[in-house]
Write an enzyme that holds these catalytic residues in place. Structure first.
Site, short mmCIF file in Angstrom:
data_model
loop_
_atom_site.label_atom_id
_atom_site.label_comp_id
_atom_site.label_asym_id
_atom_site.label_seq_id
_atom_site.Cartn_x
_atom_site.Cartn_y
_atom_site.Cartn_z
N HIS A 260 35.72 30.40 27.94
CA HIS A 260 35.13 29.11 27.56
C HIS A 260 33.91 28.74 28.42
O HIS A 260 32.80 28.59 27.93
CB HIS A 260 36.17 28.00 27.74
CG HIS A 260 37.46 28.22 27.02
ND1 HIS A 260 37.59 28.09 25.65
CD2 HIS A 260 38.70 28.54 27.47
CE1 HIS A 260 38.84 28.31 25.30
NE2 HIS A 260 39.54 28.58 26.38
C1 BDR Z 1 38.39 24.04 28.60
O1 BDR Z 1 39.49 23.33 29.17
C2 BDR Z 1 39.73 23.79 30.48
O2 BDR Z 1 41.08 24.06 30.64
C3 BDR Z 1 38.94 25.05 30.65
O3 BDR Z 1 38.51 25.20 31.98
C4 BDR Z 1 37.79 24.86 29.71
O4 BDR Z 1 36.75 24.15 30.32
C5 BDR Z 1 38.88 24.83 27.41
O5 BDR Z 1 39.39 23.98 26.42
#
Ligand code: BDR
Ligand code: CA
Length: 331
Positions: A260
């Site tokens: 992500h």
């Molecule tokens: C996002 O949520 C967080 O848990 C991760 O670091 C990322 O930024 C993914 O949905």
């Protein structure tokens, strides 16, 4: 558009003066390594926010990771410790602790950082964002909740004209959420903040689950990091294997973990990695759809579009960049 706003083409000017706003869990750490392995980047500062971990833990992790990666000179500022309007400081839910581990960095823990966190990240962001000359603007990339940016915009509304387009990790336009069927985690943590940012006039690029679930890292790459024989290589391999194991349990069939936060940073540095829909965005704030990012029904026919929503990604090219930049940072 104001003449004062720095054009995004300035992002191509070296170095890119980067500010990362991290909630310092596992994929935030991978984004940090990506930044430090990027030759065009000058990492100006990290702002540490609550989200995957508490704010205090996020700051500790950011400092300790910078120590591990040989950059104790990069300042870490304390960001918000709770969503807008919350009465108490934020602690992650048990499900999030299972994903990112007790420390936020998997099952391992880094030694105590070499220096303290600096205070008032929101004030710093508002001041520095406004003061930066148009030829050398701050490239701000939040990969946690948008609380710090919303607070900075409240303090200095002109910031919306002084920052070039910000690329953030968060949201989901055409796919389900990952916390509720509607909401992605970063937006879910503070829907009010995300909504304030999206209607502020600040140009945004949303890198959400639509694209981050298309970029998957496997254990083949973490084995290469371990084989580097460095402390950073071993730590990042163990940390990321923990994340991959979570994905193997929760998303069997994906074959690895989603990247992500690194994808958001990569798209900030090179927007040609993603294909975007130009639109205006809002966040639903009520009921079962709370935290859902949607095209703003009231601005559908407006000619001006503030947001770009990434819907396609050149996954092979991104993964190549990711592997070479992160390996450079870990070597
Ligand atoms: C996002 O949520 C967080 O848990 C991760 O670091 C990322 O930024 C993914 O949905
Ligand atoms: Ca994050």
């Amino acid at each position: 558009m104001s003449e004062r706003r720095p054009a995004e083409k300035n992002l191509a000017v070296h170095p890119v003066r980067l500010v990362l706003d991290l909630d310092a869990g596992i994929d935030d750490a991978l984004a940090l390594a990506y930044a430090l392995g990027s030759s065009e980047v000058e990492l100006v500062a990290v702002v540490a926010s609550y989200g995957n971990v508490t704010q205090e833990r996020a700051a500790r992790n950011a400092c300790a990771l910078l120590d591990l990666l040989g950059r104790p000179d990069v300042p870490v500022y304390a960001g918000a410790d709770r969503p807008l309007g919350a009465a108490e400081s934020f602690s992650p839910a048990a499900g999030v602790v299972r994903i990112h581990g007790e420390s936020g960095l998997g099952a391992s823990e880094l030694p105590a950082p070499s220096r303290p966190t600096r205070a008032d990240g929101v004030g710093w962001l508002a001041r520095e964002g406004c003061a930066a000359p148009p030829a050398a603007p701050l490239t701000y990339v939040p990969t946690g909740p948008l609380t710090n940016l919303a607070l900075a915009l409240r303090a200095r509304p002109e910031l919306a004209e002084r920052l070039p387009r910000i690329t953030f990790m968060g949201g989901a336009l055409g796919v389900p959420g990952n916390v509720t069927p509607c909401a992605e985690a970063n937006v879910h943590n503070d829907p009010e903040a995300a909504d304030e940012v999206l209607v502020s006039g600040l140009p945004t690029r949303m890198v959400g689950l639509d694209v981050t679930h298309q970029v998957v890292l496997t254990r083949e790459e973490t084995a290469r990091w371990r084989a580097l024989g460095t402390r950073a290589g071993r730590f990042f391999a163990d940390m990321t294997d923990h994340y991959i194991a979570v994905y193997e349990r929760n998303n069997p069939g994906m074959g690895g973990c989603a990247l992500h936060d690194p994808l958001a940073l990569a798209a900030a540095l090179d927007p040609t990695l993603v294909g975007c829909l130009r639109t205006n965005l809002r966040v639903c704030r009520e009921g079962a759809v709370r935290g859902r990012t949607v095209c703003d029904p009231r601005r559908l026919r407006d000619e001006a579009k503030d947001a770009e929503v990434a819907l396609t990604v050149d996954a092979p090219r991104f993964l190549e960049e990711f592997c070479s930049r992160v390996r450079r940072a870990l070597a």
